[in-house]
Design a protein around this motif. Structure first.
Motif, PDB file in Angstrom:
ATOM      1  N   LEU A 244     -13.420 -65.745 -64.939  1.00 21.20           N
ATOM      2  CA  LEU A 244     -12.954 -64.617 -64.332  1.00 21.20           C
ATOM      3  C   LEU A 244     -11.596 -64.885 -63.525  1.00 21.20           C
ATOM      4  CD1 LEU A 244     -13.341 -61.723 -63.612  1.00 21.20           C
ATOM      5  CD2 LEU A 244     -14.989 -62.670 -61.715  1.00 21.20           C
ATOM      6  N   ASP A 245     -11.688 -65.821 -62.999  1.00 24.12           N
ATOM      7  CA  ASP A 245     -10.314 -66.033 -62.296  1.00 24.12           C
ATOM      8  C   ASP A 245      -8.918 -66.098 -62.801  1.00 24.12           C
ATOM      9  OD1 ASP A 245      -8.870 -66.999 -59.863  1.00 24.12           O
ATOM     10  OD2 ASP A 245      -8.695 -68.933 -60.588  1.00 24.12           O
ATOM     11  N   PHE A 246      -9.247 -66.417 -64.246  1.00 25.21           N
ATOM     12  CA  PHE A 246      -7.976 -66.244 -65.154  1.00 25.21           C
ATOM     13  C   PHE A 246      -7.632 -64.927 -65.446  1.00 25.21           C
ATOM     14  CE2 PHE A 246      -6.922 -65.597 -69.723  1.00 25.21           C
ATOM     15  CZ  PHE A 246      -5.573 -65.978 -69.750  1.00 25.21           C
ATOM     16  N   PHE A 247      -8.595 -64.198 -65.818  1.00 25.87           N
ATOM     17  CA  PHE A 247      -8.353 -62.703 -66.083  1.00 25.87           C
ATOM     18  C   PHE A 247      -8.118 -62.067 -64.862  1.00 25.87           C
ATOM     19  CE2 PHE A 247     -11.919 -63.754 -69.128  1.00 25.87           C
ATOM     20  CZ  PHE A 247     -11.103 -63.804 -70.415  1.00 25.87           C
ATOM     21  N   LEU A 248      -8.445 -62.127 -63.502  1.00 28.15           N
ATOM     22  CA  LEU A 248      -7.965 -61.595 -62.511  1.00 28.15           C
ATOM     23  C   LEU A 248      -6.498 -61.962 -62.338  1.00 28.15           C
ATOM     24  CD1 LEU A 248     -10.905 -61.898 -60.128  1.00 28.15           C
ATOM     25  CD2 LEU A 248     -10.078 -59.766 -61.132  1.00 28.15           C
ATOM     26  N   ARG A 249      -6.228 -63.255 -62.546  1.00 31.85           N
ATOM     27  CA  ARG A 249      -4.814 -63.616 -62.181  1.00 31.85           C
ATOM     28  C   ARG A 249      -3.820 -63.029 -63.446  1.00 31.85           C
ATOM     29  NH1 ARG A 249      -3.893 -68.299 -59.141  1.00 31.85           N
ATOM     30  NH2 ARG A 249      -5.652 -69.390 -58.471  1.00 31.85           N
ATOM     31  N   ILE A 250      -4.100 -62.880 -64.560  1.00 31.55           N
ATOM     32  CA  ILE A 250      -3.043 -62.305 -65.697  1.00 31.55           C
ATOM     33  C   ILE A 250      -3.169 -60.781 -65.217  1.00 31.55           C
ATOM     34  CG2 ILE A 250      -3.446 -64.096 -67.143  1.00 31.55           C
ATOM     35  CD1 ILE A 250      -5.152 -62.027 -69.065  1.00 31.55           C
ATOM     36  N   GLY A 251      -4.215 -60.086 -64.701  1.00 33.63           N
ATOM     37  CA  GLY A 251      -4.327 -58.588 -64.337  1.00 33.63           C
ATOM     38  C   GLY A 251      -3.398 -58.356 -63.348  1.00 33.63           C
ATOM     39  N   ALA A 252      -3.244 -59.380 -62.479  1.00 26.70           N
ATOM     40  CA  ALA A 252      -2.334 -59.300 -61.168  1.00 26.70           C
ATOM     41  C   ALA A 252      -0.801 -59.669 -61.498  1.00 26.70           C
ATOM     42  CB  ALA A 252      -2.772 -60.071 -60.024  1.00 26.70           C
ATOM     43  N   ALA A 253      -0.796 -60.493 -62.370  1.00 19.81           N
ATOM     44  CA  ALA A 253       0.606 -61.207 -62.533  1.00 19.81           C
ATOM     45  C   ALA A 253       1.350 -60.348 -63.944  1.00 19.81           C
ATOM     46  CB  ALA A 253       0.643 -62.408 -62.998  1.00 19.81           C
ATOM     47  N   MET A 254       0.753 -59.992 -64.860  1.00 21.50           N
ATOM     48  CA  MET A 254       1.395 -59.509 -65.870  1.00 21.50           C
ATOM     49  C   MET A 254       0.586 -57.732 -66.361  1.00 21.50           C
ATOM     50  SD  MET A 254       0.148 -62.592 -68.547  1.00 21.50           S
ATOM     51  CE  MET A 254       0.822 -61.889 -70.268  1.00 21.50           C
ATOM     52  N   PRO A 255       0.611 -57.256 -65.646  1.00 19.68           N
ATOM     53  CA  PRO A 255      -0.113 -55.870 -66.033  1.00 19.68           C
ATOM     54  C   PRO A 255       0.667 -55.021 -67.092  1.00 19.68           C
ATOM     55  CG  PRO A 255       0.917 -55.732 -63.848  1.00 19.68           C
ATOM     56  CD  PRO A 255       0.966 -57.109 -63.946  1.00 19.68           C
ATOM     57  N   GLN A 256       1.862 -55.217 -66.988  1.00 24.16           N
ATOM     58  CA  GLN A 256       2.669 -54.553 -68.052  1.00 24.16           C
ATOM     59  C   GLN A 256       2.379 -54.905 -69.213  1.00 24.16           C
ATOM     60  OE1 GLN A 256       3.909 -56.845 -66.044  1.00 24.16           O
ATOM     61  NE2 GLN A 256       5.171 -58.085 -66.933  1.00 24.16           N
ATOM     62  N   ASN A 257       1.734 -56.145 -69.555  1.00 24.76           N
ATOM     63  CA  ASN A 257       1.450 -56.581 -70.834  1.00 24.76           C
ATOM     64  C   ASN A 257       0.255 -56.368 -71.350  1.00 24.76           C
ATOM     65  OD1 ASN A 257       3.582 -58.959 -69.934  1.00 24.76           O
ATOM     66  ND2 ASN A 257       4.124 -57.828 -71.649  1.00 24.76           N
ATOM     67  N   ILE A 258      -0.673 -55.624 -70.446  1.00 28.07           N
ATOM     68  CA  ILE A 258      -2.370 -55.856 -70.858  1.00 28.07           C
ATOM     69  C   ILE A 258      -2.866 -54.232 -70.997  1.00 28.07           C
ATOM     70  CG2 ILE A 258      -4.335 -55.809 -69.412  1.00 28.07           C
ATOM     71  CD1 ILE A 258      -3.232 -58.470 -68.254  1.00 28.07           C
ATOM     72  N   LEU A 259      -3.767 -54.439 -72.178  1.00 24.90           N
ATOM     73  CA  LEU A 259      -4.568 -53.206 -72.387  1.00 24.90           C
ATOM     74  C   LEU A 259      -5.803 -53.538 -72.616  1.00 24.90           C
ATOM     75  CD1 LEU A 259      -4.939 -50.231 -73.454  1.00 24.90           C
ATOM     76  CD2 LEU A 259      -4.817 -51.228 -75.636  1.00 24.90           C
ATOM     77  N   LEU A 260      -6.784 -52.725 -71.680  1.00 23.41           N
ATOM     78  CA  LEU A 260      -8.151 -53.135 -71.874  1.00 23.41           C
ATOM     79  C   LEU A 260      -8.940 -51.759 -72.434  1.00 23.41           C
ATOM     80  CD1 LEU A 260      -9.398 -54.310 -68.342  1.00 23.41           C
ATOM     81  CD2 LEU A 260      -9.409 -55.583 -70.449  1.00 23.41           C
ATOM     82  N   VAL A 261      -9.464 -51.979 -73.568  1.00 29.69           N
ATOM     83  CA  VAL A 261     -10.476 -50.907 -74.266  1.00 29.69           C
ATOM     84  C   VAL A 261     -11.737 -50.856 -73.731  1.00 29.69           C
ATOM     85  CG1 VAL A 261     -11.163 -49.780 -76.237  1.00 29.69           C
ATOM     86  CG2 VAL A 261      -8.691 -50.994 -76.391  1.00 29.69           C
ATOM     87  N   ILE A 262     -12.268 -49.975 -73.241  1.00 32.06           N
ATOM     88  CA  ILE A 262     -13.663 -50.017 -72.413  1.00 32.06           C
ATOM     89  C   ILE A 262     -14.702 -48.928 -73.234  1.00 32.06           C
ATOM     90  CG2 ILE A 262     -15.010 -49.696 -70.553  1.00 32.06           C
ATOM     91  CD1 ILE A 262     -12.566 -50.905 -69.020  1.00 32.06           C
ATOM     92  N   ALA A 263     -15.825 -49.349 -73.697  1.00 29.17           N
ATOM     93  CA  ALA A 263     -16.629 -48.460 -74.281  1.00 29.17           C
ATOM     94  C   ALA A 263     -17.791 -48.221 -73.241  1.00 29.17           C
ATOM     95  CB  ALA A 263     -17.265 -49.182 -75.601  1.00 29.17           C
ATOM     96  N   ALA A 264     -18.452 -46.640 -73.269  1.00 27.83           N
ATOM     97  CA  ALA A 264     -19.554 -46.542 -72.371  1.00 27.83           C
ATOM     98  C   ALA A 264     -20.369 -45.839 -73.291  1.00 27.83           C
ATOM     99  CB  ALA A 264     -18.864 -45.700 -71.116  1.00 27.83           C
ATOM    100  N   ARG A 265     -21.465 -45.662 -72.564  1.00 32.95           N
ATOM    101  CA  ARG A 265     -22.841 -44.966 -73.495  1.00 32.95           C
ATOM    102  C   ARG A 265     -23.716 -44.602 -72.096  1.00 32.95           C
ATOM    103  NH1 ARG A 265     -26.154 -46.250 -78.480  1.00 32.95           N
ATOM    104  NH2 ARG A 265     -27.056 -48.366 -77.401  1.00 32.95           N
ATOM    105  N   ASN A 266     -23.982 -43.181 -72.209  1.00 31.22           N
ATOM    106  CA  ASN A 266     -24.952 -42.995 -71.109  1.00 31.22           C
ATOM    107  C   ASN A 266     -24.546 -43.041 -69.564  1.00 31.22           C
ATOM    108  OD1 ASN A 266     -26.481 -41.614 -73.020  1.00 31.22           O
ATOM    109  ND2 ASN A 266     -27.759 -43.661 -73.179  1.00 31.22           N
ATOM    110  N   GLY A 267     -23.234 -43.001 -69.414  1.00 28.60           N
ATOM    111  CA  GLY A 267     -22.672 -43.191 -68.105  1.00 28.60           C
ATOM    112  C   GLY A 267     -22.338 -44.883 -67.871  1.00 28.60           C
ATOM    113  N   ARG A 268     -22.684 -45.630 -68.839  1.00 31.75           N
ATOM    114  CA  ARG A 268     -22.682 -47.044 -68.349  1.00 31.75           C
ATOM    115  C   ARG A 268     -21.705 -47.685 -69.399  1.00 31.75           C
ATOM    116  NH1 ARG A 268     -26.048 -51.412 -70.712  1.00 31.75           N
ATOM    117  NH2 ARG A 268     -26.131 -53.314 -69.577  1.00 31.75           N
ATOM    118  N   ASP A 269     -20.837 -48.617 -68.789  1.00 29.71           N
ATOM    119  CA  ASP A 269     -19.989 -49.290 -69.563  1.00 29.71           C
ATOM    120  C   ASP A 269     -20.513 -50.415 -70.290  1.00 29.71           C
ATOM    121  OD1 ASP A 269     -17.888 -48.047 -68.771  1.00 29.71           O
ATOM    122  OD2 ASP A 269     -17.196 -49.318 -67.019  1.00 29.71           O
TER     123      ASP A 269
END
Length: 380
Positions: A244-269
């Motif tokens: 998780l630390d790695f993901f948090l670090r790239i999320g903070a340091a290079m947000p311009q390069n990142i895309l998350l695709v999130i799927a949800a069902r019945n209000g829950r990811d």
């Protein structure tokens, strides 16, 4: 030309300004070579001596200017590489020889082509190759491996005594589609019908999708993604390479390069994929789910990213390692290159003969794949 040479155990010893200035001269915009991405791997502990990745970067300096550098690691195993040499290691072991440690130039856990011989000019690049050759012999390593290098750099290493190896990945190319339906219209009828059916299954299961740009991703999004990612590894009885630390670090340091695709069902990811992009290329990286929905992987990791490419005029989508099944979704085979040096003469001769046969097989395989082109007509 005289250079001051260095072998550094941490990218921090080079520093972000010098590393970024050198990358700016390469003009390929590869986000995986960025200081932010590599430093996050190191600082999070995902890439460290106790995980079998000991950084040993090569650097050439002219005064205070970084003239050339090479991402390089001492490896005690072959995990996380995607150019497989397990059979070579086994052959060494059966003959009472040590294959590990070895030297590896690659982006850890990332089968993406990009510069490995990073240099400001041809002279600096030639000096960097000389430094690599001197280092691999002085360190007494069994071998050196430069993975997913550009063909020109692989050829330069071949001239220095390395052996070339080729492989296959599958990339989707965007000639300027108006929308997803325009892309589908170029496919054979059966392929088009199957994609529509897969997307319909996901929608009929009550799943909704959202695309989250890096700048808009909060800690909750990253925690969700990591849960999905780790759960999928656990279901395959494996351990994830990244924390998780790695993901948090790239999320903070290079947000311009990142895309998350999130799927949800019945209000829950319930699922998420992580993609990293430059201005012209989208790279499929990691995906995971907390519950099973038929075809959700294809929607989250392929179809949503394809829509993103079309909307943002991104020319290429690299779907990751291997995966002949990608062709049915519009991806086409592309050759990759790596370069290998082995210290033991007899093993080097045997592996060179193997690689000659393998290259012929790869070329035939690509020809066979191209004969099964999924498009009704070339999308040029």
């Amino acid at each position: 030309m005289n250079y001051r040479t260095g072998i550094v155990s941490s990218l921090a010893e080079i520093g972000a300004p010098a590393w970024s200035a050198l990358l700016a001269t390469q003009r390929d915009g590869n986000p995986f070579l960025s200081y932010a991405f590599l430093h996050a791997l190191h600082a999070s502990g995902c890439v460290a001596p106790d995980t079998g990745w000991q950084p040993q970067y090569l650097a050439l300096w002219q005064g205070d200017t970084l003239a050339a550098a090479m991402p390089l690691y001492v490896k005690s195993h072959s995990y996380g590489e995607y150019v497989f040499d397990w059979a070579w290691a086994d052959a060494y072991q059966r003959n009472g020889l040590d294959y590990y440690p070895k030297l590896l130039s690659a982006i850890p856990f990332t089968p993406v082509a990009g510069g490995r011989l990073l240099a400001r000019d041809a002279a600096a690049r030639a000096a960097l190759v000389e430094l690599l050759c001197a280092q691999q012999e002085a360190a007494g390593m069994s071998s050196s491996h430069v993975l997913f290098a550009p063909q020109a750099q692989a050829r330069q290493l071949q001239e220095a005594g390395f052996m070339l190896r080729s492989g296959v990945q599958f990339h989707w190319l965007n000639p300027g589609y108006r929308d997803f339906e325009a892309f589908l219209a170029t496919l054979e009828h059966k392929k088009r019908k199957n994609i529509r059916a897969e997307r319909r299954k996901v929608a009929e299961a009550g799943v909704t999708m959202r695309q989250v740009r890096g700048a808009d991703a909060g800690e909750a999004d990253w925690r969700l993604f990591h849960r999905c990612y780790a759960n999928t590894y656990a279901e395959h009885r494996s351990s994830p390479y990244l924390n998780l630390d790695f993901f948090l670090r790239i999320g903070a340091a290079m947000p311009q390069n990142i895309l998350l695709v999130i799927a949800a069902r019945n209000g829950r990811d319930i699922a998420a994929s992580l993609l990293i992009h430059s201005d012209d290329t989208l790279f499929g990286r990691y995906w995971g789910a907390l519950e099973h929905v038929p075809c959700l992987h294809f929607e989250t990791a392929y179809y949503q990213p394809l829509e993103f490419c079309i909307a943002h005029k991104i020319a290429t989508f690299e779907g990751g390692a291997q995966g002949e099944h990608k062709m049915a979704r519009g991806f086409l085979p592309q050759k990759t290159w790596s370069a290998h040096w082995l210290a033991h003469p007899a093993f080097a001769d045997a592996i060179e003969r193997f690689l000659e046969r393998e290259r012929g097989g790869i070329d035939s395989y690509i020809d066979e794949l191209n004969d099964r082109n999924p498009f009704r007509q070339a999308s040029t």
